[in-house]
Design a protein around this motif. Structure first.
Motif, PDB file in Angstrom:
ATOM      1  N   GLY A   1      27.079  40.892  49.333  1.00  0.00           N
ATOM      2  CA  GLY A   1      26.507  42.046  48.657  1.00  0.00           C
ATOM      3  C   GLY A   1      27.498  43.206  48.551  1.00  0.00           C
ATOM      4  N   ARG A   2      28.113  43.560  49.665  1.00  0.00           N
ATOM      5  CA  ARG A   2      28.975  44.733  49.667  1.00  0.00           C
ATOM      6  C   ARG A   2      30.333  44.470  49.017  1.00  0.00           C
ATOM      7  NH1 ARG A   2      30.492  49.263  49.425  1.00  0.00           N
ATOM      8  NH2 ARG A   2      29.225  49.011  47.616  1.00  0.00           N
TER       9      ARG A   2
ATOM     10  N   ASP B   1      36.207  33.812  50.445  1.00  0.00           N
ATOM     11  CA  ASP B   1      34.950  33.831  51.201  1.00  0.00           C
ATOM     12  C   ASP B   1      34.915  32.595  52.082  1.00  0.00           C
ATOM     13  OD1 ASP B   1      32.091  35.493  50.831  1.00  0.00           O
ATOM     14  OD2 ASP B   1      31.880  33.515  51.746  1.00  0.00           O
TER      15      ASP B   1
ATOM     16  N   ARG C   1      28.823  31.450  48.131  1.00  0.00           N
ATOM     17  CA  ARG C   1      28.861  32.922  48.122  1.00  0.00           C
ATOM     18  C   ARG C   1      29.940  33.408  47.156  1.00  0.00           C
ATOM     19  NH1 ARG C   1      25.748  35.619  52.060  1.00  0.00           N
ATOM     20  NH2 ARG C   1      25.871  37.138  50.384  1.00  0.00           N
TER      21      ARG C   1
ATOM     22  N   ARG D   1      36.914  41.704  60.733  1.00  0.00           N
ATOM     23  CA  ARG D   1      37.669  42.828  60.173  1.00  0.00           C
ATOM     24  C   ARG D   1      39.026  43.044  60.870  1.00  0.00           C
ATOM     25  NH1 ARG D   1      34.577  43.441  57.277  1.00  0.00           N
ATOM     26  NH2 ARG D   1      33.123  45.073  57.829  1.00  0.00           N
TER      27      ARG D   1
ATOM     28  N   GLU E   1      35.182  47.840  54.732  1.00  0.00           N
ATOM     29  CA  GLU E   1      33.841  48.259  55.112  1.00  0.00           C
ATOM     30  C   GLU E   1      33.763  48.551  56.600  1.00  0.00           C
ATOM     31  OE1 GLU E   1      31.241  49.492  54.292  1.00  0.00           O
ATOM     32  OE2 GLU E   1      31.340  49.314  52.123  1.00  0.00           O
ATOM     33  N   LYS E   2      32.776  49.360  56.961  1.00  0.00           N
ATOM     34  CA  LYS E   2      32.402  49.571  58.347  1.00  0.00           C
ATOM     35  C   LYS E   2      31.497  48.442  58.777  1.00  0.00           C
ATOM     36  CE  LYS E   2      28.498  49.850  58.324  1.00  0.00           C
ATOM     37  NZ  LYS E   2      27.363  49.033  57.790  1.00  0.00           N
TER      38      LYS E   2
ATOM     39  N   GLY F   1      34.439  52.354  54.499  1.00  0.00           N
ATOM     40  CA  GLY F   1      33.128  52.605  53.910  1.00  0.00           C
ATOM     41  C   GLY F   1      32.128  53.306  54.813  1.00  0.00           C
TER      42      GLY F   1
ATOM     43  N   GLN G   1      30.670  56.028  54.167  1.00  0.00           N
ATOM     44  CA  GLN G   1      30.698  56.787  52.914  1.00  0.00           C
ATOM     45  C   GLN G   1      30.166  58.207  53.039  1.00  0.00           C
ATOM     46  OE1 GLN G   1      28.938  53.994  53.331  1.00  0.00           O
ATOM     47  NE2 GLN G   1      26.794  54.543  53.093  1.00  0.00           N
TER      48      GLN G   1
ATOM     49  N   ARG H   1      18.633  34.568  57.793  1.00  0.00           N
ATOM     50  CA  ARG H   1      19.019  33.391  56.991  1.00  0.00           C
ATOM     51  C   ARG H   1      18.705  32.126  57.783  1.00  0.00           C
ATOM     52  NH1 ARG H   1      24.249  36.733  54.961  1.00  0.00           N
ATOM     53  NH2 ARG H   1      23.129  37.992  53.444  1.00  0.00           N
TER      54      ARG H   1
ATOM     55  N   TRP I   1      24.633  35.805  60.227  1.00  0.00           N
ATOM     56  CA  TRP I   1      25.601  36.523  61.072  1.00  0.00           C
ATOM     57  C   TRP I   1      25.054  37.783  61.722  1.00  0.00           C
ATOM     58  CZ3 TRP I   1      26.886  41.545  59.738  1.00  0.00           C
ATOM     59  CH2 TRP I   1      26.765  41.944  58.402  1.00  0.00           C
TER      60      TRP I   1
ATOM     61  N   GLU J   1      26.365  47.803  63.633  1.00  0.00           N
ATOM     62  CA  GLU J   1      26.410  47.490  62.202  1.00  0.00           C
ATOM     63  C   GLU J   1      25.831  48.608  61.342  1.00  0.00           C
ATOM     64  OE1 GLU J   1      25.840  45.982  58.315  1.00  0.00           O
ATOM     65  OE2 GLU J   1      24.178  46.584  59.607  1.00  0.00           O
TER      66      GLU J   1
ATOM     67  N   TYR K   1      29.227  55.925  47.482  1.00  0.00           N
ATOM     68  CA  TYR K   1      29.854  54.595  47.360  1.00  0.00           C
ATOM     69  C   TYR K   1      30.830  54.567  46.181  1.00  0.00           C
ATOM     70  CZ  TYR K   1      26.182  52.725  50.455  1.00  0.00           C
ATOM     71  OH  TYR K   1      25.347  52.462  51.512  1.00  0.00           O
TER      72      TYR K   1
HETATM   73  N1  LIG Z   1      28.854  51.160  53.864  1.00  0.00           N
HETATM   74  C1  LIG Z   1      27.633  50.677  53.778  1.00  0.00           C
HETATM   75  O1  LIG Z   1      26.648  51.420  53.655  1.00  0.00           O
HETATM   76  C2  LIG Z   1      27.414  49.202  53.857  1.00  0.00           C
HETATM   77  C3  LIG Z   1      26.294  48.615  53.264  1.00  0.00           C
HETATM   78  C4  LIG Z   1      26.129  47.229  53.374  1.00  0.00           C
HETATM   79  C5  LIG Z   1      27.044  46.479  54.077  1.00  0.00           C
HETATM   80  N2  LIG Z   1      28.131  47.086  54.646  1.00  0.00           N
HETATM   81  C6  LIG Z   1      29.110  46.299  55.430  1.00  0.00           C
HETATM   82  O2  LIG Z   1      29.753  45.372  54.583  1.00  0.00           O
HETATM   83  C7  LIG Z   1      30.063  44.189  55.313  1.00  0.00           C
HETATM   84  C8  LIG Z   1      29.464  42.985  54.577  1.00  0.00           C
HETATM   85  O3  LIG Z   1      28.070  43.138  54.516  1.00  0.00           O
HETATM   86  P1  LIG Z   1      27.199  42.447  53.351  1.00  0.00           P
HETATM   87  O4  LIG Z   1      25.912  43.146  53.333  1.00  0.00           O
HETATM   88  O5  LIG Z   1      27.997  42.362  52.112  1.00  0.00           O
HETATM   89  O6  LIG Z   1      26.996  40.983  53.976  1.00  0.00           O
HETATM   90  P2  LIG Z   1      26.892  39.599  53.181  1.00  0.00           P
HETATM   91  O7  LIG Z   1      26.417  38.567  54.133  1.00  0.00           O
HETATM   92  O8  LIG Z   1      26.147  39.807  51.908  1.00  0.00           O
HETATM   93  O9  LIG Z   1      28.422  39.315  52.792  1.00  0.00           O
HETATM   94  C9  LIG Z   1      29.410  38.951  53.707  1.00  0.00           C
HETATM   95  C10 LIG Z   1      30.251  37.883  53.042  1.00  0.00           C
HETATM   96  O10 LIG Z   1      31.405  37.611  53.844  1.00  0.00           O
HETATM   97  C11 LIG Z   1      31.593  36.202  53.851  1.00  0.00           C
HETATM   98  N3  LIG Z   1      32.405  35.819  55.004  1.00  0.00           N
HETATM   99  C12 LIG Z   1      32.019  35.512  56.261  1.00  0.00           C
HETATM  100  N4  LIG Z   1      33.083  35.240  57.026  1.00  0.00           N
HETATM  101  C13 LIG Z   1      34.176  35.359  56.233  1.00  0.00           C
HETATM  102  C14 LIG Z   1      35.553  35.186  56.444  1.00  0.00           C
HETATM  103  N5  LIG Z   1      36.022  34.859  57.654  1.00  0.00           N
HETATM  104  N6  LIG Z   1      36.386  35.364  55.410  1.00  0.00           N
HETATM  105  C15 LIG Z   1      35.914  35.710  54.192  1.00  0.00           C
HETATM  106  N7  LIG Z   1      34.618  35.884  53.934  1.00  0.00           N
HETATM  107  C16 LIG Z   1      33.755  35.719  54.946  1.00  0.00           C
HETATM  108  C17 LIG Z   1      30.184  35.655  53.858  1.00  0.00           C
HETATM  109  O11 LIG Z   1      30.130  34.289  53.504  1.00  0.00           O
HETATM  110  C18 LIG Z   1      29.490  36.570  52.877  1.00  0.00           C
HETATM  111  O12 LIG Z   1      29.594  36.113  51.553  1.00  0.00           O
HETATM  112  C19 LIG Z   1      29.509  44.404  56.712  1.00  0.00           C
HETATM  113  O13 LIG Z   1      30.493  44.884  57.566  1.00  0.00           O
HETATM  114  C20 LIG Z   1      28.455  45.475  56.518  1.00  0.00           C
HETATM  115  O14 LIG Z   1      28.261  46.257  57.673  1.00  0.00           O
HETATM  116  C21 LIG Z   1      28.339  48.415  54.520  1.00  0.00           C
END
Ligand SMILES: NC(=O)c1ccc[n+]([C@@H]2O[C@H](COP(=O)([O-])OP(=O)(O)OC[C@H]3O[C@@H](n4cnc5c(N)ncnc54)[C@H](O)[C@@H]3O)[C@@H](O)[C@H]2O)c1
Length: 437
Positions: A48-49, A71, A76, A126, A143-144, A173, A175, A212, A228, A241, A349
């Motif tokens: 998503g992010r 990914d 994904r 990260r 991202e954080k 992030g 933000q 999930r 996760w 998180e 954002y």
């Molecule tokens: N700043 C914000 O307000 C905000 C909002 C949402 C999420 N986030 C952060 O963004 C990050 C991702 O969150 P999300 O909501 O997108 O989760 P998500 O599960 O939608 O996406 C994470 C993706 O990373 C992939 N992934 C897992 N391990 C990996 C690896 N070793 N190498 C490459 N890809 C890998 C997963 O398969 C998945 O597609 C988190 O750290 C979350 O805290 C920040």
């Protein structure tokens, strides 16, 4: 172990570093590395992010091409590619199949293709991804949170120093640092308009997030990677998180990091097999070197009252802040010192990308967010260490903790360190018994 960091060496949190021109030729206007004068972008973690951050990069209107994606999972990556391609087309999306990297190690190759990288996997990875991006000399949006345990934080702090030495821009992030109400209010607090900040309360109380499902064909590693949020090596618990956002505001307002944390927490309503090991509530106090105390509360209770905001009290007055663009400062007689104008509220954002990419195309070095992000993430981890252990946790002992949550081997048939019992339930921390550092 050597104390790797002092909370006093706080860098200006909004992380605008002293300006300067960057050496790499691709950042000099008119001299981008790509033959068609575009900055080359790669995204690591296409959920998503990661997908959203690519949208925001494109929406800056700057000359950017997405050239590589990585990914852990093919599905994904494919979904993300489709969403990005459908919206922006071939003019901006130039990711050939051989530049779509799947698995645990694809990040190394995707980073190599790019000038600028978005790091948006679950936070447990990260430190590894950030370290590699800095090693390869890339400009970074990540991202954080930036780690899930102290071992990861130490890596990020070391790489943050290297990024500064190499003049690599790093935006994180968190933000709220790019959101006008926070910027305007905290500038006034730091100018002394509320006097000394003696205390505060920060909250992330809501109903929680997705689960999930486990499928029969999944290995234990795949299940934890898919689900996760509920495993600390990947997520850090929701105090890390999500609540990192509010804890980071406390650190910004205090212009320092706490010396100790103490508190309580547990699993009250979210206790299924699918909920892994994380707690559903944490309540803490963070004490700063000047003796001021911040109360911190986060919980995931569906159906209970929600609250996500920050309040602080000073010797001259108080303030209420929230991501809904609030920022109201009053003195102790109720007179308004500052009330944030709700007009002119760019989406933070988008704003973080607008500012980053504007600097990149001009070849400027302006952003060094990683050190503060690591220390605010560490504050949240210290909170988890305190609630899990039931002990008072000092900054120095937390940061130097030797418990490393990361698996010995990253492979689909390798075992994570935390495994379920015969009934499928995961062990979780028991305050008073569990060793966390
Ligand atoms: N700043 C914000 O307000 C905000 C909002 C949402 C999420 N986030 C952060 O963004 C990050 C991702 O969150 P999300 O909501 O997108 O989760 P998500 O599960 O939608 O996406 C994470 C993706 O990373 C992939 N992934 C897992 N391990 C990996 C690896 N070793 N190498 C490459 N890809 C890998 C997963 O398969 C998945 O597609 C988190 O750290 C979350 O805290 C920040």
């Amino acid at each position: 172990m050597k104390n790797l960091n002092s909370r006093r060496d706080f860098i200006k949190t909004s992380a605008l570093v002293t300006g300067g021109m960057l050496a790499p030729s691709f950042l000099v206007p008119g001299a981008y590395a790509a033959p068609d004068n575009h900055l080359k972008l790669a995204v690591i973690g296409c959920g998503g992010r990661g997908t959203g951050a690519v949208f925001q990069a494109f929406e800056t209107g700057q000359p950017i091409k997405l050239v590589a994606m990585a990914d852990a999972f093919q599905d994904r990556l494919d979904n993300s590619y489709k969403a990005i391609f459908d919206k922006y087309g071939a003019e901006k999306v130039a990711v050939t199949d051989d530049k779509k990297f799947v698995g645990f190690h694809g990040y190394i190759h995707a980073i190599a293709e790019a000038d600028v990288v978005i790091l948006a996997s679950p936070p447990g990875f990260r430190p590894q991804h950030f370290e590699e991006a800095v090693k390869q000399g890339k400009q970074i949006f990540m991202e954080k949170p930036v780690a899930t345990d102290a071992a990861g934080i130490r890596k990020v702090l070391a790489a943050a120093q290297e990024a500064k030495a190499k003049k690599l821009n790093v935006v994180v992030g968190l933000q709220r640092h790019y959101q006008n109400n926070y910027r305007e209010v905290i500038k006034r607090i730091q100018d002394g308009q509320l006097g000394e900040i003696t205390g505060g309360q920060v909250y992330w109380n809501d109903g929680g997030v997705w689960v999930r499902e486990r499928k029969p064909e999944m290995t234990e590693m795949e299940y934890q990677m898919r689900n996760w949020y509920y495993f600390n090596w990947l997520c850090g618990d929701h105090i890390v998180e999500q609540h990192v956002h509010n804890i980071d505001i406390a650190n910004w307002v205090k212009n320092s990091y706490p010396v100790k944390a103490e508190g309580t927490g547990g699993r009250q309503v979210r206790i299924g097999k699918e909920h892994g090991e994380i707690f559903d509530h944490h309540v803490l106090t963070f004490t700063y070197a000047d003796g001021s105390v911040i109360h911190s509360e986060c919980r995931h209770f569906s159906g209970a009252a929600n609250r996500v905001d920050e309040t602080f009290q000073g010797t001259k007055g108080k303030v209420f802040l929230s991501a809904g663009n609030h920022g109201t400062m009053t003195d102790w007689k109720g007179n308004v010192i500052y009330d944030h104008n709700r007009e002119n509220q760019p989406n933070p954002y988008q704003q973080e990308h607008d500012e980053l990419w504007a600097a990149l195309v001009k070849g400027e070095y302006k952003f060094a967010d990683a050190e503060n992000a690591a220390k605010s993430t560490m504050t949240a981890i210290m909170g988890r260490y305190a609630t899990y252990s039931g002990k008072v946790m000092t900054w120095d002992e937390a940061l130097n903790g030797t418990v490393d949550l990361f698996p010995e081997t990253l492979a689909w048939d390798a075992m994570p360190k935390l495994l379920p019992n015969a009934d499928g339930y995961y062990p979780h921390a028991v305050p008073g018994k569990t060793k966390v550092i």
